[in-house]
Design an enzyme around this catalytic site. Structure first.
Site, PDB file in Angstrom:
ATOM      1  N   CYS B 159       0.806  -1.228   0.000  1.00 52.74           N
ATOM      2  CA  CYS B 159       0.000   0.000   0.000  1.00 52.74           C
ATOM      3  C   CYS B 159       0.836   1.275   0.000  1.00 52.74           C
ATOM      4  O   CYS B 159       0.298   2.367  -0.114  1.00 52.74           O
ATOM      5  CB  CYS B 159      -0.936  -0.006   1.188  1.00 52.74           C
ATOM      6  SG  CYS B 159      -1.775  -1.574   1.368  1.00 52.74           S
ATOM      7  N   HIS B 292      -3.076   8.134   6.048  1.00 48.97           N
ATOM      8  CA  HIS B 292      -3.265   6.838   5.382  1.00 48.97           C
ATOM      9  C   HIS B 292      -4.680   6.375   5.699  1.00 48.97           C
ATOM     10  O   HIS B 292      -5.398   5.962   4.806  1.00 48.97           O
ATOM     11  CB  HIS B 292      -2.195   5.839   5.854  1.00 48.97           C
ATOM     12  CG  HIS B 292      -2.241   4.552   5.102  1.00 48.97           C
ATOM     13  ND1 HIS B 292      -2.185   4.497   3.722  1.00 48.97           N
ATOM     14  CD2 HIS B 292      -2.345   3.260   5.517  1.00 48.97           C
ATOM     15  CE1 HIS B 292      -2.259   3.234   3.329  1.00 48.97           C
ATOM     16  NE2 HIS B 292      -2.351   2.464   4.390  1.00 48.97           N
ATOM     17  N   HIS B 327      -9.641   2.280  -0.538  1.00 52.54           N
ATOM     18  CA  HIS B 327      -8.191   2.109  -0.440  1.00 52.54           C
ATOM     19  C   HIS B 327      -7.681   1.538  -1.768  1.00 52.54           C
ATOM     20  O   HIS B 327      -7.954   0.396  -2.100  1.00 52.54           O
ATOM     21  CB  HIS B 327      -7.878   1.162   0.724  1.00 52.54           C
ATOM     22  CG  HIS B 327      -6.417   1.015   1.008  1.00 52.54           C
ATOM     23  ND1 HIS B 327      -5.437   1.614   0.244  1.00 52.54           N
ATOM     24  CD2 HIS B 327      -5.764   0.326   1.980  1.00 52.54           C
ATOM     25  CE1 HIS B 327      -4.245   1.305   0.736  1.00 52.54           C
ATOM     26  NE2 HIS B 327      -4.420   0.522   1.789  1.00 52.54           N
TER      27      HIS B 327
END
Lengths: 346, 398
Positions: B159, B292, B327
């Protein structure tokens, strides 16, 4: 480039490196592919963890441990890893169950370990390394780009040591598919025959090589003077790029070539040997480790060993050099080429 | 001689818009992109909401000029690169140009659809369908399409992937190794990643609520985000204006667990503090943090605590934009770099959608309403991932 290789660790089909030896076993029989040899990991990986680790992760940790010992360091400041295909075994494990079980009742373990950065992540975990940590997945340049990244990092962190490595594992499925795509030869062949006659495709291999890289030399360093990478489908352009590279670097006493037994690049390497390297020692390495996207990392480790001790006898293709001090490495994987200039002079 | 890496333009494709301007419109209106998967063929379509880009592969291919048989990640990547690069494509002759991309799925959307044939070793012609499986192959489809050759690479650190590609591109611009760089990343939705995250039981069955005490997990999204970085030579030649610079960056490893963050966010803290140090500023200079903020119990708690440790009682305005986009995995660092650039350009702080309850272990709360006419000079953007990979970027207005 002014970087120094101060330690190496290699796991390959030809064996495992140590402070005293470099892997040089060549299989003298016909094989479909070359399998990486592995050490007894139980000395440094707890059994419970080891059982869950895929070969890519194990090979990464194994080569890192050898490299840290060779460079006499405890813990790397940073990690920069190249792996074109990543953790194929765990990827396929999860994918296979997902398809067969129609997205039901899946376990997370294989998925967790399927990401490309699993290897570098596990190394950080086992060595307690909180530093910079990058993974490159760029085909035949994955390892070389990891080294470029180490250079950029060391420009800003002058006194640190970066572990740079290349890892790729072979699985039954990837072997099958890459044979179908004509990357690897479909019929079995003898690894050492790749220098005698070429066929449609090379012999598949796998492995892991790590390097302790810093801006200052130790007593046994090899200096990386220049690294040039390029991607081309045109073999004449590749020749031109190499000609330009050779004009920029000191005249070598030895060249290590990525000849892989594939007919499509044989003429390219023949011409290099005839035109540029007709009077110096020429060595090959893919009969030791097989062909894979980061195989170039094995060649760099072999160059380190050649300057530190000696070139493995089975490596010479022509005119064994009396002394190996100034080396050029030219390698390719499919359409990705790399040229290195390495020097043992301080 | 060191020079600054200027961001002069952006390209964006997410569930909330087909370009930078339309994504910004959705952010301003508070319009989420999270909903039922219509294009992704999965058993979980009714159970797991996602942030899906509402364009078919055919539509993506038609607009970009690529073949629709390419992996979807290559198609959405090309779409966003086209937006970012097109103003300069005809003016960049003679400049050294690089493409720094990132993804985690590669051509998995195709591989998973033909895997049953691979498994059977059936003779039908599947090798051509899987030849773009590699992450690097996806990047090269795009770099070849836009004729970028001086340096092309692919980073895959879960990620945090595309934050790292921006970091490396900025370094190469700063060192004058390149004049122009397209940097960011992309990931499409795939059954592989949806099922993978589902087995970890960190997917929210409702639209996610990052930094809420009752958060239940994340929603996966798909997206591509790229910034155009230039040195002054390239800006002059391309007649480009600097929006902001990439002033700081850092990558650290949590070295705690393969998938979970350490309780105090050691890696998060290291990445943020080193990036701020690299920017030559102090924590109190940061005007906005693009978190995040995935919406998982673990991430938001660790990230929240690390921010508290670093900023003390002066936590800047902060929000996660994943409630809008989902995400986007390997794409999120690129997507959120574009949003950070917009925050600086337009003086905006984006709302953290669906926030209701104060977290028990974090003393501050995210911004929940759009704030405009803000003085935003320095933005911190966080991207943390599997493998302990933590990266932070700082963007600054000159």
């Amino acid at each position: 480039m002014e970087l120094y290789i101060n330690g190496i660790g290699v796991l390959s089909a030809a064996g495992i490196s140590s402070k005293e030896s470099f892997p040089i076993e060549i299989l003298e029989k016909e094989v479909s592919h070359l399998t990486c040899q592995e050490p007894n990991y139980l000395d440094y990986i707890p059994p419970m963890q080891l059982r869950r680790m895929s070969k890519a992760v194990r090979m990464g940790i194994g080569a890192v441990k050898l490299c840290l010992a060779d460079a006499s360091i405890q813990k790397p400041d940073a990690l920069s890893v190249g792996t074109a295909l990543g953790c194929l075994h765990d990827t396929e494990n999860f994918l296979s169950k997902m398809v067969e079980q129609n997205e039901q009742m899946l376990s997370p373990t294989a998925f967790i370990q399927s990401t490309h950065n699993t290897v570098a992540g596990q190394i950080a975990l086992l060595t307690g390394s909180n530093g910079h940590n990058l993974t490159f997945a760029h085909r035949g340049h994955s390892f070389e780009h990891a080294l470029f990244n180490a250079k950029l990092y060391l420009n800003q962190h002058a006194n640190e040591t970066v572990l740079v490595g290349g890892i790729d594992e072979l699985t039954e499925t990837s072997l099958h598919l890459l044979k179908e795509l004509n990357v690897y030869e479909k019929t079995d062949r003898k690894p050492s025959d790749m220098f005698i006659h070429s066929t449609n495709g090379s012999i598949a291999g796998e492995g892991s090589s790590f390097f302790a890289i810093s801006r200052t030399p130790s007593f046994q360093s090899l200096k990386i003077e220049r690294l040039h990478t390029f991607h081309t489908l045109d073999i004449n352009q590749a020749k031109e790029e190499i000609k330009q590279f050779l004009a920029l670097v000191p005249k070598p006493d030895t060249v290590i070539l990525g000849i892989n037994g594939d007919v499509r690049t044989q003429e390219f390497y023949d011409e290099l040997m005839d035109h540029h390297f007709s009077t110096i020692g020429c060595a090959g390495f893919k009969h030791f480790c097989g062909e894979y996207p980061v195989a170039g990392s094995f060649a760099i480790a072999m160059a380190v060993w050649a300057t530190r001790k000696e070139m493995p006898q089975g490596a010479w293709l022509a005119r064994p050099s009396k002394s190996v001090k100034q080396i050029v490495v030219i390698n390719h994987f499919l359409h990705h080429f790399s040229c290195w200039s390495l020097s043992a002079s301080k | 001689m060191s020079t600054a890496a200027h961001i002069v333009h952006t390209g964006l494709l997410t569930a909330i818009g087909i370009d930078t301007a339309s994504c910004l419109e959705s952010l301003k209106k508070g319009k989420t992109g999270i909903g039922k998967a219509n294009l992704l063929q999965t058993h979980w379509a009714n159970d797991l909401p996602v942030g899906e880009i509402g364009l078919t592969n055919r539509e993506l291919a038609k607009h970009t000029g690529l073949s629709e048989s390419h992996p979807r990640t290559a198609l959405i990547s090309a779409w966003a690169v086209q937006e970012a690069l097109s103003p300069f494509q005809k003016m960049r002759k003679g400049l050294k140009c690089g493409f720094f991309s990132a993804n985690t799925v590669g051509g998995m959307d195709i591989t998973e659809s033909v895997y049953h044939r691979i498994k059977k070793r059936s003779d039908e012609l599947y090798p051509n369908e899987i030849k773009h499986h590699e992450c690097g192959a996806v990047t090269e489809i795009v770099s070849n399409h836009f004729d970028i050759h001086d340096f092309v690479t692919t980073i895959s650190t879960a990620c945090s992937s595309s934050a790292n590609s921006i970091m490396m591109a900025a370094q190469m611009i700063e060192e004058n190794m390149l004049d122009l760089a397209i940097a960011g990343g992309a990931d499409c939705l795939s059954r592989f990643t949806l099922n993978g995250f589902n087995t970890l039981m960190i997917l929210d069955h409702e639209p996610c609520q990052p930094f809420d005490n009752n958060r239940r997990g994340l929603n996966l999204g798909e997206g591509a985000g790229y910034v155009i970085l230039m040195n002054e030579k390239a800006m002059k030649q391309c007649d480009a204006q600097s929006i902001c610079i990439v002033s700081g960056y850092a990558n650290a490893n949590d070295a705690f667990h393969q998938t979970a963050s350490s309780p105090d966010g050691i890696g998060n803290m290291l990445a943020m503090s080193e990036a701020i140090k690299r920017a030559g500023i102090l924590p109190e200079d940061i005007d906005y943090i693009n978190l995040h903020g995935t919406g998982t119990a673990n991430n938001d708690s660790s990230e929240g605590k690390a921010i508290t440790t670093l900023f003390g009682n002066n936590v800047p305005k902060a929000s996660s934009t994943k409630g809008f986009t989902g995400h986007t995995l390997g794409g999120c660092g690129g997507v959120e770099a574009v949003l950070s650039t917009l925050a600086i350009r337009d003086g905006l702080v984006f709302p953290n959608l669906r926030w209701q309850n104060q977290m028990e272990d974090v003393p501050w709360k995210p911004v929940t309403e759009l704030q405009s006419n803000q003085r935003i000079k320095h933005v911190l953007s966080n991207s943390f991932g599997f493998g302990g990979n933590c990266s932070s970027l700082v963007f600054s207005k000159l």
